[in-house]
Design a protein around this motif. Structure first.
Motif, PDB file in Angstrom:
ATOM      1  N   GLY A  40       0.753  -1.221   0.135  1.00 44.25           N
ATOM      2  CA  GLY A  40       0.035  -0.176  -0.002  1.00 44.25           C
ATOM      3  C   GLY A  40       0.898   1.254   0.075  1.00 44.25           C
ATOM      4  O   GLY A  40       2.134   1.215   0.405  1.00 44.25           O
ATOM      5  N   LEU A  41       0.313   2.361  -0.384  1.00 44.43           N
ATOM      6  CA  LEU A  41       0.855   3.725  -0.288  1.00 44.43           C
ATOM      7  C   LEU A  41      -0.146   4.657   0.390  1.00 44.43           C
ATOM      8  O   LEU A  41      -1.305   4.651   0.045  1.00 44.43           O
ATOM      9  N   ALA A  42       0.404   5.235   1.108  1.00 43.56           N
ATOM     10  CA  ALA A  42      -0.102   6.594   1.736  1.00 43.56           C
ATOM     11  C   ALA A  42       0.516   7.818   1.871  1.00 43.56           C
ATOM     12  O   ALA A  42       1.580   7.872   1.655  1.00 43.56           O
ATOM     13  N   PHE A  43      -0.259   8.899   1.488  1.00 44.42           N
ATOM     14  CA  PHE A  43       0.562  10.179   1.656  1.00 44.42           C
ATOM     15  C   PHE A  43      -0.590  11.387   2.064  1.00 44.42           C
ATOM     16  O   PHE A  43      -1.778  11.115   2.244  1.00 44.42           O
ATOM     17  N   GLY A  44      -0.118  12.515   2.422  1.00 47.61           N
ATOM     18  CA  GLY A  44      -1.059  13.618   2.860  1.00 47.61           C
ATOM     19  C   GLY A  44      -0.090  14.944   2.967  1.00 47.61           C
ATOM     20  O   GLY A  44       1.091  14.914   2.798  1.00 47.61           O
ATOM     21  N   ALA A  45      -0.895  15.839   3.328  1.00 47.24           N
ATOM     22  CA  ALA A  45      -0.402  17.450   3.639  1.00 47.24           C
ATOM     23  C   ALA A  45      -1.233  17.999   4.526  1.00 47.24           C
ATOM     24  O   ALA A  45      -2.273  17.639   4.782  1.00 47.24           O
ATOM     25  N   GLU A  46      -0.688  19.105   5.068  1.00 48.06           N
ATOM     26  CA  GLU A  46      -1.232  19.757   6.093  1.00 48.06           C
ATOM     27  C   GLU A  46      -0.812  21.237   5.893  1.00 48.06           C
ATOM     28  O   GLU A  46       0.481  21.417   5.655  1.00 48.06           O
ATOM     29  N   TYR A  47      -1.603  22.017   6.147  1.00 48.79           N
ATOM     30  CA  TYR A  47      -1.189  23.662   6.195  1.00 48.79           C
ATOM     31  C   TYR A  47      -1.944  24.357   7.403  1.00 48.79           C
ATOM     32  O   TYR A  47      -3.131  24.050   7.473  1.00 48.79           O
TER      33      TYR A  47
END
Length: 223
Positions: free
Chosen positions: A174-181
């Motif tokens: 599996g692959l997971a990614f994310g971002a936050e600001y």
């Protein structure tokens, strides 16, 4: 101390693939503190009504006749979050926005303005040998009500996604990614006399600032 709070949560299924959710909370704390009358070190010039010597004197004196120091504090915390969960193609996604706010207000009564006290002592308007005999107008002229107001705010956007890639001997890769600001703002404001350092029985100085923070991540799993 008095505490009160409220928390709510809601979730709504839009369709088979999408849902939305919301969290909201508010908390409030009210408190009261009583402290002994102000102790302060004051300068008394020579050959004055409260100092008959030929030398200057520094006196450590508790200004009991001003009364106890009473502090009232009101602090509040607010949080609101709204987000969406769903599926785009083969990706499971979660994104939303959050706002947090903290407010703090403090009020303090019966504090001492040291330069005024030193002036009254030097002139003899304030009698250090019999403090409770001093007239009310003299005592009231030496007192000050101090205040402090603080706030901390965060506004945030976030998004995450994950996807199954292929089967392996140990399970699914599996692959997971994310971002936050997020934007952060802070302030802590004192009254001008406390800032000037002339208040006996209290201390503090104002400050404020802000910053923006961004982050991103990616994670792969190959069991």
């Amino acid at each position: 101390v008095r505490n009160s709070s409220l928390f709510t949560r809601a979730n709504y299924e839009i369709n088979e693939d999408w849902s939305t959710y919301m969290n909201a909370s508010v908390a409030r704390v009210e408190s009261f503190g009583r402290y002994a009358p102000v102790p302060a070190t004051v300068f008394i010039p020579p050959n004055t009504p409260n100092n008959r010597t030929n030398a200057p004197v520094f006196l450590r004196h508790r200004f009991d006749s001003l009364g106890n120091r009473d502090n009232f504090v009101d602090s509040q915390v607010y949080e609101f979050l709204v987000g969406f969960e769903g599926r785009i193609g083969n990706f499971d996604v979660d994104f939303g926005a959050r706002r947090n706010e903290f407010k703090f207000i403090e009020l303090g009564r019966n504090y001492l303005v040291i330069p005024i006290a030193e002036q009254f002592i030097a002139r003899g308007d304030y009698n250090i040998f019999n403090p409770r005999a001093n007239p009310a107008n003299v005592l009231n002229s030496m007192k000050v009500t101090i205040n402090r107001e603080a706030a901390f705010e965060i506004e945030e956007l976030y998004a995450t996604a994950n996807v199954d890639l292929f089967e392996m001997n140990g399970g699914v890769a599996g692959l997971a990614f994310g971002a936050e600001y997020r934007d952060e703002f802070y302030q802590d404001l004192y009254d001008s006399l406390s800032e000037g350092g002339v208040v006996g029985g209290s201390a503090g100085n104002s400050a404020a600032g802000g910053r923006s923070v961004g982050a991103a991540y990616a994670e792969a799993l190959f069991p």
